[in-house]
Design a protein around this motif. Structure first.
Motif, PDB file in Angstrom:
ATOM      1  N   LEU A  75       1.028  -1.270   0.114  1.00 12.64           N
ATOM      2  CA  LEU A  75       0.130  -0.048  -0.067  1.00 12.64           C
ATOM      3  C   LEU A  75       0.632   1.313   0.131  1.00 12.64           C
ATOM      4  CD1 LEU A  75      -2.961   1.265   0.305  1.00 12.64           C
ATOM      5  CD2 LEU A  75      -2.385   1.338   2.933  1.00 12.64           C
ATOM      6  N   ILE A  76       0.581   2.046  -0.858  1.00 14.80           N
ATOM      7  CA  ILE A  76       1.176   3.434  -0.940  1.00 14.80           C
ATOM      8  C   ILE A  76       0.045   4.615  -0.512  1.00 14.80           C
ATOM      9  CG2 ILE A  76       2.371   5.355  -2.310  1.00 14.80           C
ATOM     10  CD1 ILE A  76       3.710   3.065  -3.625  1.00 14.80           C
ATOM     11  N   LEU A  77      -0.057   5.310   0.185  1.00 12.90           N
ATOM     12  CA  LEU A  77      -1.049   6.244   0.411  1.00 12.90           C
ATOM     13  C   LEU A  77      -0.087   7.642   0.371  1.00 12.90           C
ATOM     14  CD1 LEU A  77      -2.663   5.503   4.344  1.00 12.90           C
ATOM     15  CD2 LEU A  77      -3.382   5.099   1.552  1.00 12.90           C
ATOM     16  N   PHE A  78      -1.006   8.459  -0.647  1.00 10.60           N
ATOM     17  CA  PHE A  78      -0.263   9.726  -0.956  1.00 10.60           C
ATOM     18  C   PHE A  78      -0.990  10.847  -1.063  1.00 10.60           C
ATOM     19  CE2 PHE A  78      -1.890   7.914  -4.996  1.00 10.60           C
ATOM     20  CZ  PHE A  78      -2.318   9.176  -5.572  1.00 10.60           C
ATOM     21  N   THR A  79      -0.464  11.963  -0.815  1.00  3.43           N
ATOM     22  CA  THR A  79      -0.947  13.536  -0.770  1.00  3.43           C
ATOM     23  C   THR A  79      -0.139  14.191  -2.084  1.00  3.43           C
ATOM     24  OG1 THR A  79      -0.037  14.177   1.064  1.00  3.43           O
ATOM     25  CG2 THR A  79      -2.381  13.602   1.263  1.00  3.43           C
ATOM     26  N   ASP A  80       0.370  15.210  -1.661  1.00  5.03           N
ATOM     27  CA  ASP A  80       1.439  15.783  -2.379  1.00  5.03           C
ATOM     28  C   ASP A  80       2.779  15.270  -1.961  1.00  5.03           C
ATOM     29  OD1 ASP A  80       1.254  17.190  -0.016  1.00  5.03           O
ATOM     30  OD2 ASP A  80       1.621  19.207  -1.132  1.00  5.03           O
ATOM     31  N   GLN A  81       2.605  14.250  -1.015  1.00  5.06           N
ATOM     32  CA  GLN A  81       3.910  13.637  -0.356  1.00  5.06           C
ATOM     33  C   GLN A  81       3.573  12.210  -0.162  1.00  5.06           C
ATOM     34  OE1 GLN A  81       4.042  16.479   2.946  1.00  5.06           O
ATOM     35  NE2 GLN A  81       3.433  14.732   4.400  1.00  5.06           N
ATOM     36  N   ILE A  82       4.648  11.362   0.129  1.00  3.37           N
ATOM     37  CA  ILE A  82       4.170   9.909   0.416  1.00  3.37           C
ATOM     38  C   ILE A  82       3.710   9.984   1.814  1.00  3.37           C
ATOM     39  CG2 ILE A  82       4.947   7.692   0.391  1.00  3.37           C
ATOM     40  CD1 ILE A  82       4.460   8.941  -2.374  1.00  3.37           C
ATOM     41  N   GLU A  83       2.577   9.533   2.104  1.00  3.70           N
ATOM     42  CA  GLU A  83       2.184   9.773   3.681  1.00  3.70           C
ATOM     43  C   GLU A  83       2.384   8.301   4.203  1.00  3.70           C
ATOM     44  OE1 GLU A  83       0.526  12.197   5.084  1.00  3.70           O
ATOM     45  OE2 GLU A  83      -0.059  13.539   3.524  1.00  3.70           O
ATOM     46  N   LEU A  84       2.183   7.392   3.715  1.00  4.94           N
ATOM     47  CA  LEU A  84       2.641   5.868   4.070  1.00  4.94           C
ATOM     48  C   LEU A  84       2.870   4.825   2.962  1.00  4.94           C
ATOM     49  CD1 LEU A  84       2.458   4.009   6.695  1.00  4.94           C
ATOM     50  CD2 LEU A  84      -0.060   3.457   5.859  1.00  4.94           C
ATOM     51  N   PHE A  85       4.038   4.048   3.611  1.00  7.79           N
ATOM     52  CA  PHE A  85       4.228   2.931   2.503  1.00  7.79           C
ATOM     53  C   PHE A  85       4.294   1.615   3.520  1.00  7.79           C
ATOM     54  CE2 PHE A  85       7.836   0.298   0.833  1.00  7.79           C
ATOM     55  CZ  PHE A  85       7.252   0.052  -0.394  1.00  7.79           C
ATOM     56  N   ILE A  86       3.517   0.894   2.699  1.00  5.86           N
ATOM     57  CA  ILE A  86       3.477  -0.640   3.417  1.00  5.86           C
ATOM     58  C   ILE A  86       3.948  -1.667   2.648  1.00  5.86           C
ATOM     59  CG2 ILE A  86       1.910  -2.504   4.621  1.00  5.86           C
ATOM     60  CD1 ILE A  86       0.090  -0.602   5.693  1.00  5.86           C
ATOM     61  N   PRO A  87       5.297  -2.306   2.796  1.00  9.79           N
ATOM     62  CA  PRO A  87       5.930  -2.988   1.694  1.00  9.79           C
ATOM     63  C   PRO A  87       4.862  -4.247   1.591  1.00  9.79           C
ATOM     64  CG  PRO A  87       7.342  -2.633   3.247  1.00  9.79           C
ATOM     65  CD  PRO A  87       6.040  -2.037   3.775  1.00  9.79           C
ATOM     66  N   PRO A  88       4.994  -4.890   0.304  1.00 11.05           N
ATOM     67  CA  PRO A  88       3.931  -6.196  -0.200  1.00 11.05           C
ATOM     68  C   PRO A  88       4.268  -7.215   0.825  1.00 11.05           C
ATOM     69  CG  PRO A  88       5.149  -5.078  -2.132  1.00 11.05           C
ATOM     70  CD  PRO A  88       5.817  -4.329  -0.947  1.00 11.05           C
ATOM     71  N   LYS A  89       3.238  -7.935   1.307  1.00 13.97           N
ATOM     72  CA  LYS A  89       3.153  -9.028   2.158  1.00 13.97           C
ATOM     73  C   LYS A  89       1.991  -9.871   1.777  1.00 13.97           C
ATOM     74  CE  LYS A  89       4.019  -9.278   6.471  1.00 13.97           C
ATOM     75  NZ  LYS A  89       4.181  -8.907   7.942  1.00 13.97           N
ATOM     76  N   LYS A  90       2.185 -10.966   2.357  1.00 15.02           N
ATOM     77  CA  LYS A  90       0.935 -11.975   2.019  1.00 15.02           C
ATOM     78  C   LYS A  90      -0.011 -12.028   3.361  1.00 15.02           C
ATOM     79  CE  LYS A  90       2.983 -15.229  -1.106  1.00 15.02           C
ATOM     80  NZ  LYS A  90       3.114 -16.689  -1.455  1.00 15.02           N
ATOM     81  N   GLY A  91      -1.366 -12.684   3.231  1.00 15.24           N
ATOM     82  CA  GLY A  91      -1.971 -13.010   4.322  1.00 15.24           C
ATOM     83  C   GLY A  91      -3.067 -12.044   4.858  1.00 15.24           C
ATOM     84  N   ARG A  92      -4.041 -12.392   5.568  1.00 14.15           N
ATOM     85  CA  ARG A  92      -5.345 -12.107   6.053  1.00 14.15           C
ATOM     86  C   ARG A  92      -4.913 -10.920   6.751  1.00 14.15           C
ATOM     87  NH1 ARG A  92      -8.428 -12.605  10.357  1.00 14.15           N
ATOM     88  NH2 ARG A  92     -10.702 -11.906  10.170  1.00 14.15           N
ATOM     89  N   SER A  93      -4.070 -10.968   7.898  1.00 13.90           N
ATOM     90  CA  SER A  93      -3.820 -10.034   8.998  1.00 13.90           C
ATOM     91  C   SER A  93      -3.308  -8.922   8.124  1.00 13.90           C
ATOM     92  CB  SER A  93      -2.930 -10.706   9.900  1.00 13.90           C
ATOM     93  OG  SER A  93      -1.753 -11.067   9.615  1.00 13.90           O
ATOM     94  N   HIS A  94      -2.375  -9.025   7.018  1.00  7.65           N
ATOM     95  CA  HIS A  94      -1.733  -8.059   6.657  1.00  7.65           C
ATOM     96  C   HIS A  94      -2.759  -7.172   5.633  1.00  7.65           C
ATOM     97  CE1 HIS A  94       1.296  -5.744   4.225  1.00  7.65           C
ATOM     98  NE2 HIS A  94       0.810  -6.023   3.214  1.00  7.65           N
ATOM     99  N   VAL A  95      -3.664  -7.808   5.235  1.00  2.00           N
ATOM    100  CA  VAL A  95      -4.802  -7.425   4.174  1.00  2.00           C
ATOM    101  C   VAL A  95      -5.719  -6.428   5.312  1.00  2.00           C
ATOM    102  CG1 VAL A  95      -7.274  -7.715   3.076  1.00  2.00           C
ATOM    103  CG2 VAL A  95      -4.925  -8.980   2.323  1.00  2.00           C
ATOM    104  N   LEU A  96      -5.952  -7.099   6.363  1.00  5.57           N
ATOM    105  CA  LEU A  96      -6.766  -6.196   7.425  1.00  5.57           C
ATOM    106  C   LEU A  96      -6.021  -5.015   7.911  1.00  5.57           C
ATOM    107  CD1 LEU A  96      -8.279  -9.041   9.577  1.00  5.57           C
ATOM    108  CD2 LEU A  96      -9.322  -7.717   7.836  1.00  5.57           C
ATOM    109  N   ARG A  97      -4.709  -4.906   8.079  1.00  6.86           N
ATOM    110  CA  ARG A  97      -3.806  -3.946   8.438  1.00  6.86           C
ATOM    111  C   ARG A  97      -4.167  -2.608   7.298  1.00  6.86           C
ATOM    112  NH1 ARG A  97       2.373  -2.133   8.231  1.00  6.86           N
ATOM    113  NH2 ARG A  97       2.029  -0.022   8.840  1.00  6.86           N
ATOM    114  N   ILE A  98      -4.193  -3.300   6.086  1.00  4.81           N
ATOM    115  CA  ILE A  98      -4.337  -2.369   4.935  1.00  4.81           C
ATOM    116  C   ILE A  98      -5.694  -1.474   5.129  1.00  4.81           C
ATOM    117  CG2 ILE A  98      -4.724  -2.105   2.373  1.00  4.81           C
ATOM    118  CD1 ILE A  98      -2.215  -4.241   2.209  1.00  4.81           C
ATOM    119  N   ILE A  99      -6.536  -2.397   5.301  1.00  4.20           N
ATOM    120  CA  ILE A  99      -7.949  -1.861   5.489  1.00  4.20           C
ATOM    121  C   ILE A  99      -8.043  -0.934   6.590  1.00  4.20           C
ATOM    122  CG2 ILE A  99     -10.505  -2.323   5.888  1.00  4.20           C
ATOM    123  CD1 ILE A  99     -10.055  -5.179   4.466  1.00  4.20           C
ATOM    124  N   ARG A 100      -7.619  -1.107   7.565  1.00  7.66           N
ATOM    125  CA  ARG A 100      -7.407  -0.257   8.725  1.00  7.66           C
ATOM    126  C   ARG A 100      -6.764   0.972   8.616  1.00  7.66           C
ATOM    127  NH1 ARG A 100      -5.288  -4.170  12.105  1.00  7.66           N
ATOM    128  NH2 ARG A 100      -3.024  -3.101  12.148  1.00  7.66           N
TER     129      ARG A 100
END
Length: 287
Positions: A122-147
């Motif tokens: 996941l990359i969250l951006f505005t006019d800057q990079i607000e958050l970068f979550i490197p790629p991983k597998k699994g349900r708990s990782h997806v739930l973190r992305i949704i959060r």
């Protein structure tokens, strides 16, 4: 938002989007993006009907009979969600604001990738990079992305799609499936999209509200630019002002469509009062 309320929201989105990805998008996602890379597996004796282009001439010469190379699909893929979290995503006049639709689409795509045993980042951006979550597998990782999609509070209100695409090119060295979710009220990304789309499989998902397309005739109205915070009095009685705004908006939309088409990237347009399910399915089927 307290933790209990957040978990409730995450669970609600998981139930809704998981059902969609399980029953609808899993297979479509697989068939759309499978076979993006082929890796050499082994050689075997030539059989009638084999593609002669796959003959391994070195092995054929050694054994004096034809052998062919066998390739396997590189099944493990990486999906990157690039999400615009600037202030304009908080706009909405129907049941849901743009940000909520973007969260649901992101979650649906992430669960579809998980079903395929792919990594998601996941990359969250505005006019800057607000958050970068490197790629991983699994349900708990997806739930973190949704959060993060639900509760992340950006530092900036403005947008720079070009810088976000540059960041993607810098951090993702191998080819990825990339979905850029934004309203694309910007025109700064032509060159960077072209460069990124040469390396990655990119799809833009433009999420917009029908009331953004034109200004209604309401007399003198105080309006605020959500990204700059600027307040202004606008005379919506003026036909010229309404026309100028309509032209401004359609120019941004046309720029998005043309730029994505010319750089070989995919493009989806999704209005907040329309079914994003139909839009995604239609797109996957067309591909």
């Amino acid at each position: 938002m307290d933790t209990k309320e957040l978990l409730k929201k995450v669970r609600k989105i998981e139930i809704k989007t998981r059902r969609l990805s399980d029953h609808i998008f899993g297979g479509e996602y697989h068939s759309t993006f499978k076979g993006r890379g082929m890796t050499f597996s082994e050689v075997r004796q030539y059989q009638f009907g084999d593609d002669v282009r796959n003959i391994d001439w070195n092995v054929t010469a050694r054994y004096n009979e034809p052998y062919v190379k066998v390739f396997e699909e590189e099944r493990e893929l990486t999906m990157m969600l690039m999400v615009d979290v600037s202030a304009s995503e908080l706009f909405g006049t129907d049941q849901q604001i743009k940000k909520e639709i973007i969260t649901e689409i992101g979650a649906t795509l992430a669960f579809s990738a998980t079903q395929n045993n792919d990594k998601i980042g996941l990359i969250l951006f505005t006019d800057q990079i607000e958050l970068f979550i490197p790629p991983k597998k699994g349900r708990s990782h997806v739930l973190r992305i949704i959060r993060e999609l639900i509760e992340f509070k950006p530092l900036s209100k403005q947008t720079n799609i070009s810088d976000a695409l540059k960041f993607l090119s810098n951090v993702m060295k191998r080819k990825a499936i990339v979905f850029v979710l934004s309203d694309f009220i910007a025109d700064d990304y032509k060159q960077t999209l072209k460069i990124a789309a040469n390396k990655h499989d990119i799809t833009g998902i433009r999420v917009f509200d029908k009331h953004e397309e034109s200004i209604p005739n309401l007399g003198m109205v105080q309006m605020q630019d959500q990204e700059t915070g600027e307040l202004m009095l606008v005379n919506t009685n003026s036909k010229k002002i309404r026309q100028d705004y309509a032209n401004y908006y359609s120019n941004k939309v046309n720029f998005y469509k043309d730029t994505f088409a010319k750089s070989g990237a995919g493009a989806i347009n999704c209005r907040t009062d329309e079914s994003y399910v139909k839009k995604l399915l239609g797109y996957f089927k067309r591909r």
